[in-house]
Design a protein around this motif. Structure first.
Motif, PDB file in Angstrom:
ATOM      1  N   ARG A  53       0.834  -1.199   0.000  1.00 34.08           N
ATOM      2  CA  ARG A  53       0.000   0.000   0.000  1.00 34.08           C
ATOM      3  C   ARG A  53       0.865   1.244   0.000  1.00 34.08           C
ATOM      4  N   ALA A  54       0.432   2.224  -0.748  1.00 34.04           N
ATOM      5  CA  ALA A  54       1.197   3.465  -0.885  1.00 34.04           C
ATOM      6  C   ALA A  54       1.164   4.260   0.409  1.00 34.04           C
ATOM      7  N   GLY A  55       2.288   4.874   0.716  1.00 38.83           N
ATOM      8  CA  GLY A  55       2.345   5.745   1.873  1.00 38.83           C
ATOM      9  C   GLY A  55       1.611   7.054   1.624  1.00 38.83           C
ATOM     10  N   ARG A  56       1.509   7.428   0.357  1.00 42.76           N
ATOM     11  CA  ARG A  56       0.771   8.631  -0.026  1.00 42.76           C
ATOM     12  C   ARG A  56       0.015   8.333  -1.319  1.00 42.76           C
ATOM     13  N   ARG A  57      -1.222   8.704  -1.353  1.00 46.99           N
ATOM     14  CA  ARG A  57      -2.056   8.440  -2.519  1.00 46.99           C
ATOM     15  C   ARG A  57      -1.876   9.547  -3.547  1.00 46.99           C
ATOM     16  N   ARG A  58      -1.637   9.157  -4.789  1.00 48.93           N
ATOM     17  CA  ARG A  58      -1.396  10.122  -5.864  1.00 48.93           C
ATOM     18  C   ARG A  58      -2.445   9.980  -6.964  1.00 48.93           C
ATOM     19  N   THR A  59      -2.644  11.082  -7.687  1.00 50.67           N
ATOM     20  CA  THR A  59      -3.406  11.038  -8.936  1.00 50.67           C
ATOM     21  C   THR A  59      -2.393  10.903 -10.062  1.00 50.67           C
ATOM     22  N   VAL A  60      -2.542   9.863 -10.872  1.00 50.72           N
ATOM     23  CA  VAL A  60      -1.556   9.518 -11.899  1.00 50.72           C
ATOM     24  C   VAL A  60      -2.226   9.442 -13.260  1.00 50.72           C
ATOM     25  N   MET A  61      -1.607  10.045 -14.257  1.00 53.58           N
ATOM     26  CA  MET A  61      -2.039   9.866 -15.637  1.00 53.58           C
ATOM     27  C   MET A  61      -0.991   9.045 -16.374  1.00 53.58           C
ATOM     28  N   HIS A 225      12.198  -2.452 -24.166  1.00 58.59           N
ATOM     29  CA  HIS A 225      11.423  -1.227 -24.373  1.00 58.59           C
ATOM     30  C   HIS A 225       9.935  -1.495 -24.156  1.00 58.59           C
ATOM     31  N   LEU A 226       9.430  -2.572 -24.741  1.00 59.60           N
ATOM     32  CA  LEU A 226       8.024  -2.918 -24.553  1.00 59.60           C
ATOM     33  C   LEU A 226       7.741  -3.294 -23.109  1.00 59.60           C
ATOM     34  N   GLY A 227       8.746  -3.817 -22.423  1.00 61.17           N
ATOM     35  CA  GLY A 227       8.574  -4.230 -21.040  1.00 61.17           C
ATOM     36  C   GLY A 227       8.355  -3.091 -20.061  1.00 61.17           C
ATOM     37  N   PHE A 228       8.668  -1.863 -20.465  1.00 66.71           N
ATOM     38  CA  PHE A 228       8.419  -0.735 -19.573  1.00 66.71           C
ATOM     39  C   PHE A 228       6.943  -0.654 -19.185  1.00 66.71           C
ATOM     40  N   ALA A 229       6.059  -1.126 -20.046  1.00 65.69           N
ATOM     41  CA  ALA A 229       4.629  -0.976 -19.811  1.00 65.69           C
ATOM     42  C   ALA A 229       4.054  -1.999 -18.853  1.00 65.69           C
ATOM     43  N   TYR A 230       4.771  -3.121 -18.612  1.00 65.92           N
ATOM     44  CA  TYR A 230       4.153  -4.168 -17.818  1.00 65.92           C
ATOM     45  C   TYR A 230       5.102  -4.927 -16.893  1.00 65.92           C
ATOM     46  N   SER A 231       6.409  -4.804 -17.078  1.00 67.38           N
ATOM     47  CA  SER A 231       7.330  -5.641 -16.301  1.00 67.38           C
ATOM     48  C   SER A 231       7.263  -5.310 -14.817  1.00 67.38           C
ATOM     49  N   ASN A 232       7.481  -6.326 -13.983  1.00 65.04           N
ATOM     50  CA  ASN A 232       7.484  -6.133 -12.534  1.00 65.04           C
ATOM     51  C   ASN A 232       8.501  -5.076 -12.121  1.00 65.04           C
ATOM     52  N   GLU A 233       9.646  -5.091 -12.786  1.00 64.42           N
ATOM     53  CA  GLU A 233      10.714  -4.144 -12.441  1.00 64.42           C
ATOM     54  C   GLU A 233      10.283  -2.711 -12.714  1.00 64.42           C
ATOM     55  N   ALA A 234       9.657  -2.488 -13.884  1.00 65.79           N
ATOM     56  CA  ALA A 234       9.221  -1.133 -14.236  1.00 65.79           C
ATOM     57  C   ALA A 234       8.100  -0.665 -13.311  1.00 65.79           C
ATOM     58  N   ILE A 235       7.170  -1.548 -13.006  1.00 68.49           N
ATOM     59  CA  ILE A 235       6.066  -1.191 -12.107  1.00 68.49           C
ATOM     60  C   ILE A 235       6.596  -0.840 -10.720  1.00 68.49           C
ATOM     61  N   ALA A 236       7.544  -1.635 -10.235  1.00 65.22           N
ATOM     62  CA  ALA A 236       8.132  -1.351  -8.925  1.00 65.22           C
ATOM     63  C   ALA A 236       8.850  -0.004  -8.928  1.00 65.22           C
ATOM     64  N   ALA A 237       9.532   0.317 -10.032  1.00 64.29           N
ATOM     65  CA  ALA A 237      10.241   1.594 -10.129  1.00 64.29           C
ATOM     66  C   ALA A 237       9.261   2.765 -10.108  1.00 64.29           C
ATOM     67  N   VAL A 238       8.154   2.627 -10.813  1.00 62.31           N
ATOM     68  CA  VAL A 238       7.142   3.685 -10.825  1.00 62.31           C
ATOM     69  C   VAL A 238       6.529   3.846  -9.436  1.00 62.31           C
ATOM     70  N   LEU A 239       6.234   2.730  -8.783  1.00 68.47           N
ATOM     71  CA  LEU A 239       5.688   2.805  -7.422  1.00 68.47           C
ATOM     72  C   LEU A 239       6.650   3.524  -6.475  1.00 68.47           C
ATOM     73  N   ARG A 240       7.935   3.267  -6.614  1.00 66.44           N
ATOM     74  CA  ARG A 240       8.917   3.969  -5.764  1.00 66.44           C
ATOM     75  C   ARG A 240       8.891   5.466  -6.046  1.00 66.44           C
ATOM     76  N   GLU A 241       8.815   5.827  -7.321  1.00 65.95           N
ATOM     77  CA  GLU A 241       8.812   7.251  -7.661  1.00 65.95           C
ATOM     78  C   GLU A 241       7.573   7.963  -7.145  1.00 65.95           C
ATOM     79  N   LEU A 242       6.465   7.241  -7.050  1.00 65.54           N
ATOM     80  CA  LEU A 242       5.239   7.858  -6.537  1.00 65.54           C
ATOM     81  C   LEU A 242       5.338   8.151  -5.038  1.00 65.54           C
ATOM     82  N   GLU A 243       6.282   7.526  -4.364  1.00 70.75           N
ATOM     83  CA  GLU A 243       6.479   7.780  -2.933  1.00 70.75           C
ATOM     84  C   GLU A 243       7.423   8.958  -2.701  1.00 70.75           C
TER      85      GLU A 243
END
Length: 245
Positions: A53-61, A225-243
């Motif tokens: 769960r996120a420590g802070r909730r964000r609005t993301v596009m 390149h295509l993996g940026f949209a769905y890979s576990n690594e990319a998703i985890a990186a985006v989640l970190r940036e949202l924090e």
């Protein structure tokens, strides 16, 4: 019919232009590696329950890559939502390149989200979607909390990739002269993070990593390149940036 034929001929001539001397895209072995990523969303999915769960909730596009539909980013959207974020589509359907009309619509979409949720929006753009994100942030910095690009070619020569011929054919304008800006490399006046990968088979890693002053931070991943949209690594990186701010 004659006008249509002339336009097809003009676009074909654009696509057939020679690559500038000394400018290269990613090697063939990485391009071939992108083929395996096409089936990625079907055979490699992350358990939603494993998303913290996120420590802070964000609005993301989320902004899709060139010639892709937002459905290609649905898995990422689901994971971000599982963490507690509000995730919104960009509202334009397929990304067939920038025009003055669709950029104006995207500007309005951003402002609507900003006013509705009463907070700046985090823009996460994949490939060409990241170029849109950077330009949106330049136009409306008060409405944007942060920009995260994923394999976006914002730096260096615009033809240092393996998709510029297709871009010319589809959009009808040179990749160096998009109708929305002439200074893609200029950093937006908001926190800007570039996710890039040395395994990218479409965009030159140097172009998506960028130089100091063109982004605030660059984070190396190991996906395609295509993996940026769905890979576990990319998703985890985006989640970190949202924090982070």
């Amino acid at each position: 019919m004659a006008a249509l034929r002339d336009e097809v001929v003009r676009r074909a001539a654009l696509a057939g232009e020679p690559r500038p001397e000394g400018v290269k895209g990613p090697p063939l072995r990485h391009l071939v590696g992108e083929l395996s990523a096409l089936a990625g969303p079907f055979w490699r999915r992350q358990d939603v329950e494993a998303i913290p769960r996120a420590g802070r909730r964000r609005t993301v596009m989320l902004l899709p890559g060139f010639a892709t539909h937002p459905i290609r980013m649905r898995h990422m959207a689901e994971q971000l939502e599982a963490a507690g974020h509000r995730v919104k589509r960009w509202g334009l359907g397929f990304n067939f390149g920038p025009t003055e009309e669709n950029f104006a619509r995207l500007n309005q979409r951003l402002l609507d989200l900003y006013r509705r949720h009463r907070e700046p929006v985090v823009l996460v753009g994949w490939s060409l979607g990241g170029i849109f994100a950077r330009e949106l942030a330049k136009a409306h910095p008060d409405a944007v909390a942060k920009v995260v690009t994923m394999g976006s070619p914002f730096s260096g020569n615009r033809r240092a990739n393996n998709a510029w011929r297709l871009y010319h054919l589809v959009t009808g304008h040179p990749v160096e002269r998009p109708p929305i800006t002439q200074d893609i490399s200029a950093k937006p006046p908001v926190p800007t993070v570039a996710l890039w990968s040395p395994r990218d088979g479409i965009v030159s890693p140097r172009s998506s990593c960028g130089r100091r002053g063109e982004r605030d931070r660059a984070v190396a991943l190991r996906c395609t390149h295509l993996g940026f949209a769905y890979s576990n690594e990319a998703i985890a990186a985006v989640l970190r940036e949202l924090e982070l701010d």
